[in-house]
Design a protein around this motif. Sequence first.
Motif, PDB file in Angstrom:
ATOM      1  N   LEU A 103       5.321  36.614 -13.658  1.00 17.48           N
ATOM      2  CA  LEU A 103       6.060  38.281 -13.823  1.00 17.48           C
ATOM      3  C   LEU A 103       7.194  37.439 -12.890  1.00 17.48           C
ATOM      4  CD1 LEU A 103       3.480  40.419 -14.718  1.00 17.48           C
ATOM      5  CD2 LEU A 103       5.242  39.216 -16.299  1.00 17.48           C
ATOM      6  N   ASP A 104       6.584  37.127 -11.754  1.00 15.75           N
ATOM      7  CA  ASP A 104       7.842  37.425 -10.908  1.00 15.75           C
ATOM      8  C   ASP A 104       8.565  35.999 -10.978  1.00 15.75           C
ATOM      9  OD1 ASP A 104       6.688  39.436  -9.296  1.00 15.75           O
ATOM     10  OD2 ASP A 104       5.661  38.385  -7.928  1.00 15.75           O
ATOM     11  N   VAL A 105       8.514  34.979 -11.685  1.00 16.93           N
ATOM     12  CA  VAL A 105       9.122  33.989 -11.603  1.00 16.93           C
ATOM     13  C   VAL A 105      10.504  34.250 -12.576  1.00 16.93           C
ATOM     14  CG1 VAL A 105       9.355  31.613 -12.493  1.00 16.93           C
ATOM     15  CG2 VAL A 105       7.718  32.354 -10.685  1.00 16.93           C
ATOM     16  N   TYR A 106       9.692  35.226 -14.217  1.00 11.21           N
ATOM     17  CA  TYR A 106      10.600  34.951 -15.056  1.00 11.21           C
ATOM     18  C   TYR A 106      11.366  36.585 -14.848  1.00 11.21           C
ATOM     19  CZ  TYR A 106      11.484  37.791 -19.436  1.00 11.21           C
ATOM     20  OH  TYR A 106      12.045  38.088 -21.074  1.00 11.21           O
ATOM     21  N   GLU A 107      10.935  37.578 -14.218  1.00 13.22           N
ATOM     22  CA  GLU A 107      11.804  38.383 -13.768  1.00 13.22           C
ATOM     23  C   GLU A 107      13.344  37.539 -12.668  1.00 13.22           C
ATOM     24  OE1 GLU A 107      14.078  41.451 -13.923  1.00 13.22           O
ATOM     25  OE2 GLU A 107      11.958  41.465 -14.607  1.00 13.22           O
ATOM     26  N   SER A 108      12.607  36.125 -11.769  1.00 14.87           N
ATOM     27  CA  SER A 108      13.674  36.115 -11.177  1.00 14.87           C
ATOM     28  C   SER A 108      14.808  34.788 -11.690  1.00 14.87           C
ATOM     29  CB  SER A 108      12.665  34.675 -10.242  1.00 14.87           C
ATOM     30  OG  SER A 108      12.968  33.849 -10.224  1.00 14.87           O
ATOM     31  N   PHE A 109      14.084  34.742 -12.362  1.00 12.05           N
ATOM     32  CA  PHE A 109      15.204  34.296 -13.633  1.00 12.05           C
ATOM     33  C   PHE A 109      15.901  34.848 -14.660  1.00 12.05           C
ATOM     34  CE2 PHE A 109      12.201  30.396 -14.145  1.00 12.05           C
ATOM     35  CZ  PHE A 109      12.471  30.050 -13.140  1.00 12.05           C
ATOM     36  N   ARG A 110      15.532  36.372 -14.893  1.00 11.34           N
ATOM     37  CA  ARG A 110      16.583  37.733 -15.877  1.00 11.34           C
ATOM     38  C   ARG A 110      17.761  37.390 -14.865  1.00 11.34           C
ATOM     39  NH1 ARG A 110      13.333  41.845 -18.017  1.00 11.34           N
ATOM     40  NH2 ARG A 110      16.042  41.393 -18.940  1.00 11.34           N
ATOM     41  N   ARG A 111      17.193  37.729 -13.718  1.00  9.03           N
ATOM     42  CA  ARG A 111      18.234  38.225 -12.948  1.00  9.03           C
ATOM     43  C   ARG A 111      19.388  37.479 -12.677  1.00  9.03           C
ATOM     44  NH1 ARG A 111      13.896  40.745  -9.643  1.00  9.03           N
ATOM     45  NH2 ARG A 111      13.513  39.043  -8.088  1.00  9.03           N
ATOM     46  N   GLU A 112      18.691  36.195 -11.980  1.00  5.62           N
ATOM     47  CA  GLU A 112      19.805  34.938 -11.995  1.00  5.62           C
ATOM     48  C   GLU A 112      20.626  34.778 -12.944  1.00  5.62           C
ATOM     49  OE1 GLU A 112      19.573  30.161 -11.754  1.00  5.62           O
ATOM     50  OE2 GLU A 112      17.625  31.110 -10.276  1.00  5.62           O
ATOM     51  N   ASN A 113      20.006  34.925 -13.951  1.00  2.00           N
ATOM     52  CA  ASN A 113      20.963  34.719 -15.187  1.00  2.00           C
ATOM     53  C   ASN A 113      22.011  36.482 -15.509  1.00  2.00           C
ATOM     54  OD1 ASN A 113      20.187  32.527 -16.248  1.00  2.00           O
ATOM     55  ND2 ASN A 113      18.673  32.547 -17.807  1.00  2.00           N
TER      56      ASN A 113
END
Length: 126
Positions: A103-113
Amino acid sequence: MEKVGHLASDIGEYIRQQRNNAKISLRQLAKLAGVSNPYLSQIERGVRKPSAEILQQIAKGLRISAEALYVQAGILDLPTGGPVPDAIRAATELTERQKQILLDVYESFRRENTAGNGDQPSPAQE
């Protein structure tokens, strides 16, 4: 009253599943959580519905987030987030720690995008 029994059974089954995933015995978890062996057994069998404080102690013993147990027990609502986070949270073959990392990795990708102001590559550019 039937719903309370169902919730107790659900949280008990979830705790048993997490304990088995962690490969620790009922007795070991009882000691780690600071609760009696018979009481923990009753929780797992759905006979007793644990308080938030007891859930926190069990979470500590299992090395998972107390929030995960609170959600399972119906104390907290499941966080929203869409189909990917929902699928991660629903994956019974993953430990709570693994779920949180995903979940942390997924959310970091979403924030980055999102921070990229829409400069996402098209599928042809990837």
